[in-house]
Write a protein that holds these residues in place. Structure first.
Motif, PDB file in Angstrom:
ATOM      1  N   MET A  46      69.440 -32.997 -18.423  1.00 47.36           N
ATOM      2  CA  MET A  46      68.584 -34.018 -18.971  1.00 47.36           C
ATOM      3  C   MET A  46      67.530 -34.475 -17.954  1.00 47.36           C
ATOM      4  O   MET A  46      66.454 -34.900 -18.341  1.00 47.36           O
ATOM      5  N   ASN A  47      67.834 -34.366 -16.657  1.00 47.95           N
ATOM      6  CA  ASN A  47      66.870 -34.772 -15.639  1.00 47.95           C
ATOM      7  C   ASN A  47      65.607 -33.929 -15.675  1.00 47.95           C
ATOM      8  O   ASN A  47      64.525 -34.437 -15.423  1.00 47.95           O
ATOM      9  N   TRP A  48      65.739 -32.643 -15.971  1.00 51.29           N
ATOM     10  CA  TRP A  48      64.554 -31.778 -16.023  1.00 51.29           C
ATOM     11  C   TRP A  48      63.640 -32.199 -17.167  1.00 51.29           C
ATOM     12  O   TRP A  48      62.419 -32.098 -17.064  1.00 51.29           O
ATOM     13  N   LEU A  49      64.212 -32.686 -18.278  1.00 50.55           N
ATOM     14  CA  LEU A  49      63.405 -33.154 -19.404  1.00 50.55           C
ATOM     15  C   LEU A  49      62.592 -34.386 -19.001  1.00 50.55           C
ATOM     16  O   LEU A  49      61.396 -34.482 -19.305  1.00 50.55           O
ATOM     17  N   TRP A  50      63.232 -35.318 -18.294  1.00 49.75           N
ATOM     18  CA  TRP A  50      62.507 -36.497 -17.815  1.00 49.75           C
ATOM     19  C   TRP A  50      61.425 -36.109 -16.811  1.00 49.75           C
ATOM     20  O   TRP A  50      60.353 -36.709 -16.789  1.00 49.75           O
ATOM     21  N   ALA A  51      61.711 -35.114 -15.974  1.00 52.90           N
ATOM     22  CA  ALA A  51      60.712 -34.661 -14.999  1.00 52.90           C
ATOM     23  C   ALA A  51      59.477 -34.122 -15.718  1.00 52.90           C
ATOM     24  O   ALA A  51      58.344 -34.390 -15.317  1.00 52.90           O
ATOM     25  N   ILE A  52      59.691 -33.381 -16.804  1.00 54.28           N
ATOM     26  CA  ILE A  52      58.568 -32.836 -17.567  1.00 54.28           C
ATOM     27  C   ILE A  52      57.787 -33.956 -18.249  1.00 54.28           C
ATOM     28  O   ILE A  52      56.548 -33.977 -18.218  1.00 54.28           O
ATOM     29  N   ILE A  53      58.492 -34.909 -18.843  1.00 50.44           N
ATOM     30  CA  ILE A  53      57.821 -36.017 -19.531  1.00 50.44           C
ATOM     31  C   ILE A  53      57.023 -36.862 -18.546  1.00 50.44           C
ATOM     32  O   ILE A  53      55.848 -37.184 -18.779  1.00 50.44           O
ATOM     33  N   VAL A  54      57.661 -37.220 -17.432  1.00 53.40           N
ATOM     34  CA  VAL A  54      56.968 -38.027 -16.412  1.00 53.40           C
ATOM     35  C   VAL A  54      55.809 -37.233 -15.818  1.00 53.40           C
ATOM     36  O   VAL A  54      54.730 -37.781 -15.583  1.00 53.40           O
ATOM     37  N   GLY A  55      55.993 -35.941 -15.590  1.00 58.41           N
ATOM     38  CA  GLY A  55      54.916 -35.103 -15.077  1.00 58.41           C
ATOM     39  C   GLY A  55      53.732 -35.059 -16.022  1.00 58.41           C
ATOM     40  O   GLY A  55      52.574 -35.106 -15.599  1.00 58.41           O
ATOM     41  N   LEU A  56      54.012 -34.969 -17.315  1.00 62.52           N
ATOM     42  CA  LEU A  56      52.934 -34.964 -18.306  1.00 62.52           C
ATOM     43  C   LEU A  56      52.174 -36.283 -18.277  1.00 62.52           C
ATOM     44  O   LEU A  56      50.937 -36.299 -18.231  1.00 62.52           O
ATOM     45  N   VAL A  57      52.905 -37.388 -18.260  1.00 65.20           N
ATOM     46  CA  VAL A  57      52.260 -38.703 -18.247  1.00 65.20           C
ATOM     47  C   VAL A  57      51.452 -38.899 -16.963  1.00 65.20           C
ATOM     48  O   VAL A  57      50.286 -39.305 -17.014  1.00 65.20           O
ATOM     49  N   LEU A  58      52.045 -38.581 -15.824  1.00 68.22           N
ATOM     50  CA  LEU A  58      51.328 -38.732 -14.554  1.00 68.22           C
ATOM     51  C   LEU A  58      50.105 -37.822 -14.488  1.00 68.22           C
ATOM     52  O   LEU A  58      49.043 -38.233 -14.026  1.00 68.22           O
ATOM     53  N   GLY A  59      50.258 -36.595 -14.954  1.00 70.84           N
ATOM     54  CA  GLY A  59      49.132 -35.667 -14.948  1.00 70.84           C
ATOM     55  C   GLY A  59      47.992 -36.129 -15.831  1.00 70.84           C
ATOM     56  O   GLY A  59      46.817 -36.046 -15.457  1.00 70.84           O
ATOM     57  N   LEU A  60      48.318 -36.644 -17.026  1.00 72.83           N
ATOM     58  CA  LEU A  60      47.274 -37.124 -17.929  1.00 72.83           C
ATOM     59  C   LEU A  60      46.605 -38.382 -17.394  1.00 72.83           C
ATOM     60  O   LEU A  60      45.383 -38.551 -17.524  1.00 72.83           O
ATOM     61  N   ILE A  61      47.379 -39.268 -16.771  1.00 72.16           N
ATOM     62  CA  ILE A  61      46.782 -40.452 -16.152  1.00 72.16           C
ATOM     63  C   ILE A  61      45.854 -40.036 -15.019  1.00 72.16           C
ATOM     64  O   ILE A  61      44.741 -40.556 -14.882  1.00 72.16           O
ATOM     65  N   ALA A  62      46.290 -39.073 -14.216  1.00 71.62           N
ATOM     66  CA  ALA A  62      45.464 -38.597 -13.100  1.00 71.62           C
ATOM     67  C   ALA A  62      44.169 -37.975 -13.619  1.00 71.62           C
ATOM     68  O   ALA A  62      43.093 -38.223 -13.074  1.00 71.62           O
ATOM     69  N   LYS A  63      44.260 -37.184 -14.694  1.00 69.77           N
ATOM     70  CA  LYS A  63      43.053 -36.579 -15.257  1.00 69.77           C
ATOM     71  C   LYS A  63      42.103 -37.635 -15.801  1.00 69.77           C
ATOM     72  O   LYS A  63      40.890 -37.460 -15.761  1.00 69.77           O
ATOM     73  N   ALA A  64      42.650 -38.742 -16.311  1.00 70.90           N
ATOM     74  CA  ALA A  64      41.809 -39.822 -16.828  1.00 70.90           C
ATOM     75  C   ALA A  64      41.133 -40.592 -15.694  1.00 70.90           C
ATOM     76  O   ALA A  64      40.025 -41.099 -15.864  1.00 70.90           O
ATOM     77  N   ILE A  65      41.794 -40.677 -14.540  1.00 70.58           N
ATOM     78  CA  ILE A  65      41.236 -41.417 -13.404  1.00 70.58           C
ATOM     79  C   ILE A  65      40.147 -40.613 -12.701  1.00 70.58           C
ATOM     80  O   ILE A  65      39.123 -41.162 -12.290  1.00 70.58           O
ATOM     81  N   ILE A  66      40.348 -39.313 -12.569  1.00 70.90           N
ATOM     82  CA  ILE A  66      39.398 -38.465 -11.847  1.00 70.90           C
ATOM     83  C   ILE A  66      38.120 -38.339 -12.670  1.00 70.90           C
ATOM     84  O   ILE A  66      38.175 -37.994 -13.848  1.00 70.90           O
ATOM     85  N   PRO A  67      36.965 -38.600 -12.069  1.00 69.86           N
ATOM     86  CA  PRO A  67      35.717 -38.480 -12.830  1.00 69.86           C
ATOM     87  C   PRO A  67      35.395 -37.021 -13.151  1.00 69.86           C
ATOM     88  O   PRO A  67      35.764 -36.110 -12.411  1.00 69.86           O
ATOM     89  N   GLY A  68      34.732 -36.831 -14.266  1.00 69.45           N
ATOM     90  CA  GLY A  68      34.355 -35.488 -14.685  1.00 69.45           C
ATOM     91  C   GLY A  68      35.442 -34.837 -15.518  1.00 69.45           C
ATOM     92  O   GLY A  68      36.479 -35.425 -15.811  1.00 69.45           O
ATOM     93  N   LYS A  69      35.181 -33.607 -15.910  1.00 67.59           N
ATOM     94  CA  LYS A  69      36.134 -32.869 -16.732  1.00 67.59           C
ATOM     95  C   LYS A  69      36.894 -31.883 -15.858  1.00 67.59           C
ATOM     96  O   LYS A  69      36.306 -31.112 -15.123  1.00 67.59           O
ATOM     97  N   GLN A  70      38.206 -31.924 -15.976  1.00 63.26           N
ATOM     98  CA  GLN A  70      39.039 -30.981 -15.250  1.00 63.26           C
ATOM     99  C   GLN A  70      39.302 -29.784 -16.157  1.00 63.26           C
ATOM    100  O   GLN A  70      39.490 -29.938 -17.353  1.00 63.26           O
ATOM    101  N   LYS A  71      39.327 -28.617 -15.571  1.00 63.87           N
ATOM    102  CA  LYS A  71      39.452 -27.396 -16.347  1.00 63.87           C
ATOM    103  C   LYS A  71      40.853 -26.785 -16.307  1.00 63.87           C
ATOM    104  O   LYS A  71      41.043 -25.670 -16.727  1.00 63.87           O
ATOM    105  N   ILE A  72      41.817 -27.532 -15.794  1.00 62.92           N
ATOM    106  CA  ILE A  72      43.175 -26.994 -15.720  1.00 62.92           C
ATOM    107  C   ILE A  72      43.848 -27.100 -17.086  1.00 62.92           C
ATOM    108  O   ILE A  72      43.606 -28.044 -17.834  1.00 62.92           O
ATOM    109  N   PRO A  73      44.689 -26.123 -17.428  1.00 66.99           N
ATOM    110  CA  PRO A  73      45.405 -26.185 -18.712  1.00 66.99           C
ATOM    111  C   PRO A  73      46.505 -27.242 -18.689  1.00 66.99           C
ATOM    112  O   PRO A  73      46.882 -27.756 -17.633  1.00 66.99           O
TER     113      PRO A  73
END
Length: 93
Positions: A1-28
């Motif tokens: 179950m910990n790996w599932l939380w890691a994926i969920i938290v990673g998704l949230v952190l990654g999306l927040i980071a993409k929203a903070i960084i100016p411009g468009k990021q091209k990573i999938p």
């Protein structure tokens, strides 16, 4: 179950980071999740080093460090991804 939380938290952190960084990021999206997970790990490591990883109530400082770590990793990873993808296309032509 910990790996599932890691994926969920990673998704949230990654999306927040993409929203903070100016411009468009091209990573999938999958790479956003991986970079978010790495940013969370980096933030937890920094919080442990600062001695703020376990506090009473919500660990706001740890969460801010996780977001900051994700921003750094996503920014660097986006540049690396763009250079690798751009170089690969120019060599095949």
């Amino acid at each position: 179950m910990n790996w599932l939380w890691a994926i969920i938290v990673g998704l949230v952190l990654g999306l927040i980071a993409k929203a903070i960084i100016p411009g468009k990021q091209k990573i999938p999206l999958w790479l956003t999740v991986v970079f978010g997970i790495l940013g969370g790990i980096l933030g937890n490591w920094a919080a442990t080093g600062l001695g703020v990883n376990h506090t009473r109530g919500i660990d706001w400082i740890r969460h801010l460090l996780q977001v900051a770590g994700a921003v750094v990793i996503v920014a660097i990873g986006d540049q690396l991804w763009a250079s690798i993808r751009g170089r690969g296309r120019s060599q095949t032509r």
